[in-house]
Design a protein around this motif. Structure first.
Motif, PDB file in Angstrom:
ATOM      1  N   SER A  22       0.834  -1.212   0.000  1.00 19.36           N
ATOM      2  CA  SER A  22       0.000   0.000   0.000  1.00 19.36           C
ATOM      3  C   SER A  22       0.862   1.253   0.000  1.00 19.36           C
ATOM      4  O   SER A  22       0.538   2.262   0.649  1.00 19.36           O
ATOM      5  N   GLY A  23       1.987   1.174  -0.693  1.00 18.58           N
ATOM      6  CA  GLY A  23       2.853   2.329  -0.845  1.00 18.58           C
ATOM      7  C   GLY A  23       3.874   2.528   0.246  1.00 18.58           C
ATOM      8  O   GLY A  23       4.729   3.408   0.140  1.00 18.58           O
ATOM      9  N   ASP A  24       3.823   1.715   1.333  1.00 20.65           N
ATOM     10  CA  ASP A  24       4.747   1.876   2.456  1.00 20.65           C
ATOM     11  C   ASP A  24       5.749   0.726   2.489  1.00 20.65           C
ATOM     12  O   ASP A  24       5.364  -0.445   2.362  1.00 20.65           O
ATOM     13  N   LEU A  25       7.024   1.044   2.676  1.00 24.34           N
ATOM     14  CA  LEU A  25       8.062   0.028   2.755  1.00 24.34           C
ATOM     15  C   LEU A  25       7.954  -0.716   4.082  1.00 24.34           C
ATOM     16  O   LEU A  25       7.955  -0.110   5.157  1.00 24.34           O
ATOM     17  N   VAL A  30       6.152  -5.021   9.427  1.00 18.12           N
ATOM     18  CA  VAL A  30       6.203  -3.730  10.119  1.00 18.12           C
ATOM     19  C   VAL A  30       6.500  -2.613   9.116  1.00 18.12           C
ATOM     20  O   VAL A  30       7.516  -2.654   8.422  1.00 18.12           O
ATOM     21  N   PRO A  31       5.612  -1.596   9.020  1.00 16.15           N
ATOM     22  CA  PRO A  31       5.932  -0.435   8.184  1.00 16.15           C
ATOM     23  C   PRO A  31       7.121   0.326   8.778  1.00 16.15           C
ATOM     24  O   PRO A  31       7.103   0.683   9.965  1.00 16.15           O
ATOM     25  N   PRO A 338      13.116   4.782  -0.867  1.00 14.50           N
ATOM     26  CA  PRO A 338      12.212   5.681  -0.143  1.00 14.50           C
ATOM     27  C   PRO A 338      11.275   4.858   0.743  1.00 14.50           C
ATOM     28  O   PRO A 338      10.865   3.759   0.380  1.00 14.50           O
ATOM     29  N   LEU A 339      10.942   5.382   1.918  1.00 14.35           N
ATOM     30  CA  LEU A 339      10.015   4.649   2.780  1.00 14.35           C
ATOM     31  C   LEU A 339       8.595   4.685   2.248  1.00 14.35           C
ATOM     32  O   LEU A 339       7.763   3.865   2.638  1.00 14.35           O
ATOM     33  N   HIS A 340       8.311   5.634   1.361  1.00 14.64           N
ATOM     34  CA  HIS A 340       7.040   5.671   0.654  1.00 14.64           C
ATOM     35  C   HIS A 340       7.353   5.627  -0.836  1.00 14.64           C
ATOM     36  O   HIS A 340       8.285   6.287  -1.303  1.00 14.64           O
TER      37      HIS A 340
END
Length: 460
Positions: A22-25, A30-31, A338-340
């Protein structure tokens, strides 16, 4: 075997434990952005399952040759990481007394610890013998004499192997090559048999075998074949002289994949071991560090500023060369995520990423594919689980970086940040002391009737 182990043999980019959802690494479940909310950046983050997978993959490949694995503690000395590996059955390869204490604190049996290193102190050797470690890898005739002296004083018999310098170039970075004749490490291969015979004749020492380590971040398997073949020939020659050689320590150095490259084939590595030394009947040991933890860790950082420079844009991060030394020291280039997920697919200029340290060498490289970055964005340096936190410092009086471990849907801090307040406590000055010899001279002059008055600092 864990759910990620099947993809670990070549350590390519297909890592299920590290993925965008959903776009989050995410690391496991765990995001990473959630961790960054709880733990101040920069911080290292490790996947427990990725470490397990790497160990299980290597152990399975080496199982037919009955090879023992000792983790090179210098790669990542966090006791939570050491404990995780020890619980899997892994031993430890140490290069200092401090690493010995870390391994013991992690619950590693002393009998599964090998002490390597070219400059062991007398105190370190004595402590190693006192706790009963598996083996000391001795690197010179001078060290042989010191180990014998200490063992004699302690009333113990020291378990010793001789580290061989086979003059094999691992074809890696000059600063991580350890087995050419110009290197400080090991005993020239032509001198080993005679020194081993001397060791075998000394009652304080138990001659248990020979060891070799040719370098680090090795991708080409050919140097391994040359080094291990040389070791096999040496063992055969030594046995021909009537010497008993029960153990053979093959060192570590297996490289890892990064960016779009595929790592060394562990099946090929295991095959080389079987073909070159498998027939000797020796107890075999390998000592990987990076391969077990390197790709299991990330270094999370915040983008502080963007700055226009000639030919592009510079991103100034809150992570510096004191936190990740490898680019400055070894010219290493770590992938960045990137984290996002990037906001747009539109092509944007490459970013030159640098840190805040007051050094021109505090730079990490040029990066494309990060999307359009803004101040406040979170990024992660990939493949940072080895020689990252273990080499970190407080240069520029910066906080010592924190470390986090992820296990499934949970995470915890396994080393908290050491801030400037704690550092200053270490620098509280003690009382002035008179040097022993100076004090003796004062006493002698006083006995002659002279008046001795200690000088006040700054007095003329």
């Amino acid at each position: 075997m864990t759910k990620y182990a099947e993809t670990a043999s070549r350590q390519g980019n297909d890592r299920e434990w590290l993925a965008y959802r959903s776009g989050d690494l995410h690391v496991e479940d765990v995001p990473l952005s959630d961790v960054a909310t709880a733990v101040q950046t920069p911080f290292y983050c490790y996947s427990a399952d990725a470490i397990r997978s790497a160990y299980q993959c290597l152990a399975a490949a080496l199982s037919p040759s009955e090879v023992s694995i000792c983790f090179a503690v210098k790669a990542n000395g966090n006791i939570a990481v050491l404990r995780l590996l020890s619980e899997l059955g892994c031993g430890m390869d140490i290069v200092s007394g401090g690493e010995l204490e870390r391994a013991l604190a992690a619950g590693v049996p002393a009998s599964k610890i090998i002490f390597s290193g070219v400059g062991k102190t007398r105190a370190e050797i004595a402590r190693a013998l006192d706790v009963g470690i598996h083996q000391i890898n001795v690197e010179s005739a001078a060290e042989v004499a010191v180990v014998a002296e200490i063992a004699r004083a302690l009333g113990k018999r020291a378990p010793v192997a001789l580290r061989v310098n086979p003059d094999v170039d691992a074809k890696t970075h000059a600063k991580i090559t350890t087995a050419t004749k110009e290197s400080k490490f090991g005993i020239p291969i032509g001198d080993v048999a005679d020194l081993y015979a001397e060791v075998a004749a000394m009652p304080e020492l138990e001659a248990l075998g020979i060891a070799v380590h040719i370098g680090s971040q090795i991708h080409d398997m050919a140097p391994y074949r040359r080094a291990f073949s040389a070791m096999a020939d040496l063992v055969t020659s030594m046995r021909g002289r009537g010497l008993v050689v029960p153990r053979l320590d093959l060192g570590g150095g297996i490289g890892i994949a990064s960016d779009d490259t595929v790592g060394p084939d562990i099946a090929e590595y295991a095959k080389i071991i079987a073909e070159t030394v498998g027939y000797l009947g020796c107890e075999l040991t390998v000592e990987p560090g990076r391969w077990l933890v390197g790709r299991a860790g990330l270094l999370v950082t915040e983008l502080l500023y963007l700055k226009d420079i000639a030919g592009g844009t510079m991103g100034i991060l809150d992570v510096g060369m004191n936190d990740l030394m490898r680019p400055a020291l070894y010219d290493a280039h770590h992938p960045v995520l990137p984290l996002h997920e990037p906001r747009t697919a539109v092509a944007v200029p490459a970013y030159s990423l640098v840190g805040p340290i007051c050094e021109s060498s505090d730079k990490f490289g040029s990066y494309e594919g990060l999307g359009e970055l803004r101040a406040g964005d979170l990024l992660a340096f990939d493949c940072a689980g080895a020689y990252g936190a273990s080499m970190a410092s407080t240069y520029n009086s910066r906080d010592l970086v924190a470390e986090v471990l992820v296990e499934g849907s949970l995470f915890r801090t396994i080393r908290r940040r050491q801030d400037i307040g704690e550092m200053l406590k270490l620098e509280q000055a003690g009382a002035w002391q008179v040097p022993a010899r100076a004090g003796q001279g004062m006493a002698e002059r006083a006995s002659d009737g002279a008046v001795c008055t200690p000088m006040t600092v700054g007095a003329r």
